[in-house]
Design a protein around this motif. Structure first.
Motif, PDB file in Angstrom:
ATOM      1  N   ASP A 163      -1.788  -2.228  -2.203  1.00  0.00           N
ATOM      2  CA  ASP A 163      -0.415  -2.734  -2.186  1.00  0.00           C
ATOM      3  C   ASP A 163       0.581  -1.614  -1.946  1.00  0.00           C
ATOM      4  OD1 ASP A 163       1.934  -4.457  -2.847  1.00  0.00           O
ATOM      5  OD2 ASP A 163       1.996  -3.122  -4.579  1.00  0.00           O
ATOM      6  N   TYR A 167       3.281  -1.979   0.863  1.00  0.00           N
ATOM      7  CA  TYR A 167       4.696  -1.977   0.474  1.00  0.00           C
ATOM      8  C   TYR A 167       5.446  -0.847   1.161  1.00  0.00           C
ATOM      9  CZ  TYR A 167       8.772  -1.835  -2.672  1.00  0.00           C
ATOM     10  OH  TYR A 167      10.035  -1.829  -3.186  1.00  0.00           O
ATOM     11  N   ALA A 172       5.431  -6.771   3.993  1.00  0.00           N
ATOM     12  CA  ALA A 172       5.840  -7.544   2.821  1.00  0.00           C
ATOM     13  C   ALA A 172       4.878  -8.674   2.496  1.00  0.00           C
ATOM     14  CB  ALA A 172       7.252  -8.095   3.036  1.00  0.00           C
ATOM     15  N   ASN A 173       4.420  -9.385   3.506  1.00  0.00           N
ATOM     16  CA  ASN A 173       3.524 -10.522   3.246  1.00  0.00           C
ATOM     17  C   ASN A 173       2.193 -10.056   2.665  1.00  0.00           C
ATOM     18  OD1 ASN A 173       5.416 -12.358   4.142  1.00  0.00           O
ATOM     19  ND2 ASN A 173       4.622 -12.411   6.239  1.00  0.00           N
ATOM     20  N   SER A 175       1.682  -7.270   1.001  1.00  0.00           N
ATOM     21  CA  SER A 175       1.963  -6.799  -0.349  1.00  0.00           C
ATOM     22  C   SER A 175       1.999  -7.969  -1.325  1.00  0.00           C
ATOM     23  CB  SER A 175       3.300  -6.043  -0.366  1.00  0.00           C
ATOM     24  OG  SER A 175       3.681  -5.715  -1.682  1.00  0.00           O
ATOM     25  N   ALA A 176       2.685  -9.043  -0.945  1.00  0.00           N
ATOM     26  CA  ALA A 176       2.784 -10.215  -1.819  1.00  0.00           C
ATOM     27  C   ALA A 176       1.407 -10.844  -2.063  1.00  0.00           C
ATOM     28  CB  ALA A 176       3.730 -11.242  -1.200  1.00  0.00           C
ATOM     29  N   GLU A 180      -0.475 -11.305  -5.678  1.00  0.00           N
ATOM     30  CA  GLU A 180      -0.933 -12.609  -6.163  1.00  0.00           C
ATOM     31  C   GLU A 180      -2.415 -12.571  -6.535  1.00  0.00           C
ATOM     32  OE1 GLU A 180       0.768 -15.404  -6.996  1.00  0.00           O
ATOM     33  OE2 GLU A 180       2.371 -13.920  -6.768  1.00  0.00           O
ATOM     34  N   ARG A 202       4.473  -6.253  -9.702  1.00  0.00           N
ATOM     35  CA  ARG A 202       5.076  -7.447  -9.095  1.00  0.00           C
ATOM     36  C   ARG A 202       6.561  -7.261  -8.842  1.00  0.00           C
ATOM     37  NH1 ARG A 202       5.986 -13.410 -11.843  1.00  0.00           N
ATOM     38  NH2 ARG A 202       6.653 -14.466  -9.919  1.00  0.00           N
ATOM     39  N   GLU A 204       7.995  -5.138  -7.312  1.00  0.00           N
ATOM     40  CA  GLU A 204       8.227  -4.710  -5.933  1.00  0.00           C
ATOM     41  C   GLU A 204       8.717  -5.863  -5.069  1.00  0.00           C
ATOM     42  OE1 GLU A 204       4.494  -3.307  -4.632  1.00  0.00           O
ATOM     43  OE2 GLU A 204       4.547  -1.440  -5.775  1.00  0.00           O
ATOM     44  N   THR A 205       8.137  -7.056  -5.271  1.00  0.00           N
ATOM     45  CA  THR A 205       8.514  -8.190  -4.419  1.00  0.00           C
ATOM     46  C   THR A 205       9.988  -8.542  -4.600  1.00  0.00           C
ATOM     47  OG1 THR A 205       7.855  -9.840  -6.075  1.00  0.00           O
ATOM     48  CG2 THR A 205       6.170  -9.104  -4.532  1.00  0.00           C
ATOM     49  N   MET A 208      12.075  -5.821  -2.864  1.00  0.00           N
ATOM     50  CA  MET A 208      12.025  -5.968  -1.412  1.00  0.00           C
ATOM     51  C   MET A 208      12.908  -7.119  -0.945  1.00  0.00           C
ATOM     52  SD  MET A 208       8.692  -6.266   1.090  1.00  0.00           S
ATOM     53  CE  MET A 208       8.172  -4.582   0.799  1.00  0.00           C
ATOM     54  N   SER A 209      12.930  -8.215  -1.705  1.00  0.00           N
ATOM     55  CA  SER A 209      13.712  -9.389  -1.308  1.00  0.00           C
ATOM     56  C   SER A 209      15.141  -9.352  -1.856  1.00  0.00           C
ATOM     57  CB  SER A 209      13.027 -10.666  -1.790  1.00  0.00           C
ATOM     58  OG  SER A 209      12.957 -10.695  -3.213  1.00  0.00           O
TER      59      SER A 209
END
Length: 394
Positions: A163, A167, A172-173, A175-176, A180, A202, A204-205, A208-209
């Motif tokens: 990850d 990252y 991004a996808n 990493s997510a 998960e 987590r 990080e998500t 990022m968003s």
């Protein structure tokens, strides 16, 4: 590898070997290559493949990008391997019947990826992760009892390392998906500290968003779910969540909440020595690094505190390279906003020296290098070279 590039690489290898005070015989032995091969590489008479460069960098204790003559090639290789990591994740819950090494060997391989993550050796992680992930999925699928808990911890470690690569390189996808899978695996370990580690990652998500309020809620929920801290690892787990929650609150513009979380992180750090706990660096020095990050997140008059911290302190070399370089990247932003472009550029150069791969792929480095280039249009060649090296924006 072209002759010119081979000469560049050879000169870098020879320079780093001399800096490490090693003979050619000593470096060749440490890297596991023939001394004659090393001599040819240093003369530029032959090129060095990725595996040889990684072995030499490992023996020298440096980032492989310090040897690589083509940083863009290294980045392309990482992106190629990210696709292989994505393929490995496709069958996480229905793996094939391939081989699985004994737990001690898997533990050693997993520990290497943790070490590489902390030292920002993303290319090395990317090359090893696809096969290792597939093997660990197979191991988890057949493990029971205590073996299942061990397999879960190892899988989370490797997913976290993969990850970090995804990252940092903007995938991004991917990493997510890795996060998960970590969340899917964690309940099998029945370990609240592992759950805290996954919550830390987590976040990080949400960074990022830019969903900072939601991220803060997730971190605070994870803190509330932890049992009362009874030892260094538990103190570190809680403290790490607090220091990450502080930065998240800072990004959300909630200075009062951020200050409370940072104060809690400092209290937790007072009870443990600086070290690596469950794959996360925590202790007084790590919290101070996050202090600077929080000041930069809050902006305004808080930047003065970041600059004040830097006047009296800088991260010791005992901290992981990724964290140390992050300090100087954050500091550069504070210096740039304070109207100190020369100091900002010096901090970016320091970050690159500490962890080239981390620095090169950092979004803020590209933004700040682009800003510096605009501010100093007649600047020295070194700034233009740095901006091109990190593909500066603007």
């Amino acid at each position: 590898m072209s002759l010119d590039n081979a000469r560049v690489v050879g000169n870098r290898v020879a320079y780093q070997r001399r800096m490490a005070r090693l003979t050619q015989e000593q470096l060749a032995a440490a890297a596991g290559i023939h001394v004659g091969t090393l001599r040819k590489i240093e003369r530029g008479a032959r090129g060095a493949g990725d595996g040889v460069l990684e072995a030499l960098a490992s023996a020298l204790g440096i980032d492989v990008l310090r040897l690589h003559g083509d940083a863009d090639k290294a980045t392309r290789r990482v992106h190629h391997e990210l696709a292989a990591i994505s393929d490995a994740l496709a069958t996480y819950d229905c793996p094939d019947d391939g081989p699985v090494r004994p737990v001690p060997e898997l533990r050693k391989a997993s520990a290497h990826t943790v070490e590489w993550r902390l030292s920002a050796q993303y290319l090395r992680i990317a090359r090893q992760a696809p096969v290792l992930l597939a093997e660990l999925f197979r191991g988890m699928h057949t493990a029971r009892g205590a073996h299942l808990a061990v397999s879960t911890h190892l899988l989370v470690d490797v997913c976290r390392s993969a990850d970090a690569v995804a990252y940092k390189h903007g995938a991004a996808n991917l990493s997510a998906r890795l996060i998960e899978i970590m969340r899917w695996a964690t309940p099998h370990a029945e370990d609240p500290l592992l759950a805290a580690t996954v919550a830390y990652v987590r976040a990080e998500t949400f960074f990022m968003s830019r969903a900072y309020a939601a991220g803060l809620g997730v971190l605070e929920s994870a803190i509330d779910s932890l049992p009362v801290a009874t030892g260094p690892s538990a103190h570190a787990a809680r403290g790490a969540l607090h220091m990450r929650a502080a930065v998240m609150a800072g990004r959300a513009g909630r200075a009062d909440v951020a200050t409370e979380h940072m104060a809690s992180a400092h209290r937790m750090a007072d009870g443990v020595p600086e070290g690596i706990y469950r794959g996360t660096a925590f202790g007084p020095d790590s919290v101070r690094v996050h202090d600077v990050s929080l000041c930069v997140s809050l902006g305004g008059h808080h930047l003065l505190r970041a600059l004040d911290i830097s006047r009296h302190w800088e991260p010791p070399e005992t901290l992981p390279a990724e964290r140390r370089s992050g300090f100087f990247i954050e500091l550069a932003r504070a210096q740039l906003w304070a109207g100190k472009p020369d100091a900002a550029f010096a901090s970016l150069l320091t970050a690159r020296r500490i962890a080239p791969q981390h620095t090169r792929e950092h979004r803020w480095v590209r933004e700040d290098a682009g800003t510096l280039r605009r501010l100093k249009r007649s600047s020295a060649e070194s700034l233009s070279g740095f901006a091109e090296w990190c593909h500066a924006t603007g």
